[in-house]
Design a protein around this motif. Structure first.
Motif, PDB file in Angstrom:
ATOM      1  N   ARG A 160       0.912  -1.234   0.129  1.00  0.00           N
ATOM      2  CA  ARG A 160      -0.063  -0.036  -0.008  1.00  0.00           C
ATOM      3  C   ARG A 160       0.962   1.319   0.115  1.00  0.00           C
ATOM      4  O   ARG A 160       0.427   2.252  -0.650  1.00  0.00           O
ATOM      5  CB  ARG A 160      -0.609   0.098   1.138  1.00  0.00           C
ATOM      6  CG  ARG A 160      -1.910   1.042   1.465  1.00  0.00           C
ATOM      7  CD  ARG A 160      -2.758   1.003   0.020  1.00  0.00           C
ATOM      8  NE  ARG A 160      -3.534   2.239   0.081  1.00  0.00           N
ATOM      9  CZ  ARG A 160      -3.989   2.735  -0.976  1.00  0.00           C
ATOM     10  NH1 ARG A 160      -3.697   2.341  -2.046  1.00  0.00           N
ATOM     11  NH2 ARG A 160      -4.702   4.003  -1.029  1.00  0.00           N
ATOM     12  N   LEU A 161       2.112   1.224   0.621  1.00  0.00           N
ATOM     13  CA  LEU A 161       2.843   2.278   0.601  1.00  0.00           C
ATOM     14  C   LEU A 161       3.361   2.681  -0.784  1.00  0.00           C
ATOM     15  O   LEU A 161       3.429   3.816  -1.192  1.00  0.00           O
ATOM     16  CB  LEU A 161       3.987   2.310   1.712  1.00  0.00           C
ATOM     17  CG  LEU A 161       5.017   3.322   1.798  1.00  0.00           C
ATOM     18  CD1 LEU A 161       4.268   4.405   2.419  1.00  0.00           C
ATOM     19  CD2 LEU A 161       6.135   2.742   2.675  1.00  0.00           C
ATOM     20  N   ASN A 162       3.781   1.367  -1.342  1.00  0.00           N
ATOM     21  CA  ASN A 162       4.267   1.650  -2.776  1.00  0.00           C
ATOM     22  C   ASN A 162       3.278   2.313  -3.778  1.00  0.00           C
ATOM     23  O   ASN A 162       3.593   3.088  -4.467  1.00  0.00           O
ATOM     24  CB  ASN A 162       4.840   0.387  -3.185  1.00  0.00           C
ATOM     25  CG  ASN A 162       6.282  -0.078  -2.424  1.00  0.00           C
ATOM     26  OD1 ASN A 162       7.033   0.798  -2.060  1.00  0.00           O
ATOM     27  ND2 ASN A 162       6.334  -1.238  -2.674  1.00  0.00           N
ATOM     28  N   GLU A 163       2.056   1.720  -3.334  1.00  0.00           N
ATOM     29  CA  GLU A 163       1.020   2.394  -4.455  1.00  0.00           C
ATOM     30  C   GLU A 163       0.920   3.800  -4.163  1.00  0.00           C
ATOM     31  O   GLU A 163       0.367   4.631  -4.896  1.00  0.00           O
ATOM     32  CB  GLU A 163      -0.430   1.549  -4.029  1.00  0.00           C
ATOM     33  CG  GLU A 163      -0.341   0.146  -4.555  1.00  0.00           C
ATOM     34  CD  GLU A 163      -1.386  -0.558  -4.302  1.00  0.00           C
ATOM     35  OE1 GLU A 163      -2.373  -0.151  -3.399  1.00  0.00           O
ATOM     36  OE2 GLU A 163      -1.692  -1.765  -4.424  1.00  0.00           O
ATOM     37  N   LEU A 164       0.743   4.300  -2.737  1.00  0.00           N
ATOM     38  CA  LEU A 164       0.619   5.579  -2.466  1.00  0.00           C
ATOM     39  C   LEU A 164       1.654   6.409  -3.105  1.00  0.00           C
ATOM     40  O   LEU A 164       1.413   7.474  -3.350  1.00  0.00           O
ATOM     41  CB  LEU A 164       0.468   5.956  -0.961  1.00  0.00           C
ATOM     42  CG  LEU A 164      -0.913   5.374  -0.181  1.00  0.00           C
ATOM     43  CD1 LEU A 164      -0.709   5.264   0.975  1.00  0.00           C
ATOM     44  CD2 LEU A 164      -1.993   6.160  -0.918  1.00  0.00           C
ATOM     45  N   LEU A 165       2.700   5.928  -2.695  1.00  0.00           N
ATOM     46  CA  LEU A 165       4.037   6.715  -3.425  1.00  0.00           C
ATOM     47  C   LEU A 165       3.946   6.981  -5.121  1.00  0.00           C
ATOM     48  O   LEU A 165       4.128   7.940  -5.470  1.00  0.00           O
ATOM     49  CB  LEU A 165       5.501   5.936  -3.082  1.00  0.00           C
ATOM     50  CG  LEU A 165       6.760   6.769  -3.541  1.00  0.00           C
ATOM     51  CD1 LEU A 165       6.812   8.273  -2.957  1.00  0.00           C
ATOM     52  CD2 LEU A 165       7.787   5.795  -3.288  1.00  0.00           C
ATOM     53  N   GLU A 206       1.028   6.644  -6.782  1.00  0.00           N
ATOM     54  CA  GLU A 206       0.042   7.602  -7.045  1.00  0.00           C
ATOM     55  C   GLU A 206       0.343   9.156  -6.809  1.00  0.00           C
ATOM     56  O   GLU A 206      -0.072  10.069  -7.618  1.00  0.00           O
ATOM     57  CB  GLU A 206      -1.047   7.131  -6.200  1.00  0.00           C
ATOM     58  CG  GLU A 206      -2.472   8.116  -6.343  1.00  0.00           C
ATOM     59  CD  GLU A 206      -3.627   7.164  -5.491  1.00  0.00           C
ATOM     60  OE1 GLU A 206      -4.636   8.108  -5.256  1.00  0.00           O
ATOM     61  OE2 GLU A 206      -3.631   6.249  -5.111  1.00  0.00           O
ATOM     62  N   THR A 207       1.089   9.285  -5.844  1.00  0.00           N
ATOM     63  CA  THR A 207       1.486  10.841  -5.420  1.00  0.00           C
ATOM     64  C   THR A 207       2.410  11.181  -6.297  1.00  0.00           C
ATOM     65  O   THR A 207       2.289  12.476  -6.707  1.00  0.00           O
ATOM     66  CB  THR A 207       1.983  10.723  -3.931  1.00  0.00           C
ATOM     67  OG1 THR A 207       0.935  10.473  -3.225  1.00  0.00           O
ATOM     68  CG2 THR A 207       2.254  12.121  -3.705  1.00  0.00           C
ATOM     69  N   THR A 208       3.233  10.567  -6.691  1.00  0.00           N
ATOM     70  CA  THR A 208       4.205  10.918  -7.764  1.00  0.00           C
ATOM     71  C   THR A 208       3.663  11.345  -9.041  1.00  0.00           C
ATOM     72  O   THR A 208       3.906  12.217  -9.860  1.00  0.00           O
ATOM     73  CB  THR A 208       5.343   9.877  -8.027  1.00  0.00           C
ATOM     74  OG1 THR A 208       6.070   9.750  -6.777  1.00  0.00           O
ATOM     75  CG2 THR A 208       6.456  10.306  -8.976  1.00  0.00           C
ATOM     76  N   THR A 209       2.794  10.461  -9.432  1.00  0.00           N
ATOM     77  CA  THR A 209       1.992  10.473 -10.869  1.00  0.00           C
ATOM     78  C   THR A 209       1.189  11.901 -10.862  1.00  0.00           C
ATOM     79  O   THR A 209       1.068  12.740 -11.786  1.00  0.00           O
ATOM     80  CB  THR A 209       0.981   9.416 -11.036  1.00  0.00           C
ATOM     81  OG1 THR A 209       1.865   8.120 -11.169  1.00  0.00           O
ATOM     82  CG2 THR A 209       0.644   9.452 -12.358  1.00  0.00           C
ATOM     83  N   ASN A 210       0.405  12.154  -9.517  1.00  0.00           N
ATOM     84  CA  ASN A 210      -0.271  13.191  -9.461  1.00  0.00           C
ATOM     85  C   ASN A 210       0.594  14.489  -9.596  1.00  0.00           C
ATOM     86  O   ASN A 210       0.145  15.475  -9.988  1.00  0.00           O
ATOM     87  CB  ASN A 210      -1.034  13.182  -8.252  1.00  0.00           C
ATOM     88  CG  ASN A 210      -2.373  12.272  -8.305  1.00  0.00           C
ATOM     89  OD1 ASN A 210      -2.942  11.927  -9.438  1.00  0.00           O
ATOM     90  ND2 ASN A 210      -2.813  11.776  -7.408  1.00  0.00           N
TER      91      ASN A 210
END
Length: 140
Positions: free
Chosen positions: A24-29, A31-35
């Motif tokens: 989940r931490l990797n997914e959030l990272l 997603e945040t980078t893409t945004n």
């Protein structure tokens, strides 16, 4: 304590909670980078946009329209390239042998009375990435 494991003697137990939290931490990272990248591109476009429409380009505004068409063409090229790469990845996965690494995964839960209960977990619920789940196909 819940544990995620395969029924193979050479594989170790993995703590389910830490594996899920790291995923989940990797997914959030990601997603945040893409945004952030999209937001930066949007901001640069909005900041530079008004400077393209100069008085010297009127009445036809050929230079600004050429720049807009060029960037639209570049976007189409990027999308076509991505589709081609994903289609070739799908074909490569179709030609691979079946990966049974995640077929027999069980969750072992220790009850309050000390007994251990094992339940088989379907591959769809293992929270695997597209690179780990070799049965995953990209939708085109």
């Amino acid at each position: 304590m819940d544990e995620l494991h395969h029924r193979r003697p050479h594989q170790k137990y993995v703590d389910k909670t830490s594996a899920r939290s790291m995923t989940r931490l990797n997914e959030l990272l990601l997603e945040t980078t893409t945004n952030a990248i999209v937001l930066i591109g949007y901001a640069i476009g909005n900041a530079a946009g008004p400077f393209m429409w100069k008085k010297q380009y009127q009445p036809r505004n050929r230079v600004p329209w050429a720049i807009l068409v060029g960037f639209c063409g570049f976007s189409a090229l990027v999308l076509f390239t991505l589709r081609t790469l994903l289609a070739s990845e799908n074909k490569r996965r179709d030609n691979e042998q079946h990966d049974d690494k995640y077929d027999d995964v069980y969750v072992a839960h220790v009850e309050a009375d000390g007994t251990t209960v094992e339940k088989k977990v379907d591959r769809a619920f293992l929270d695997l990435t597209d690179r780990k789940n070799r049965d995953f196909r990209y939708v085109l």
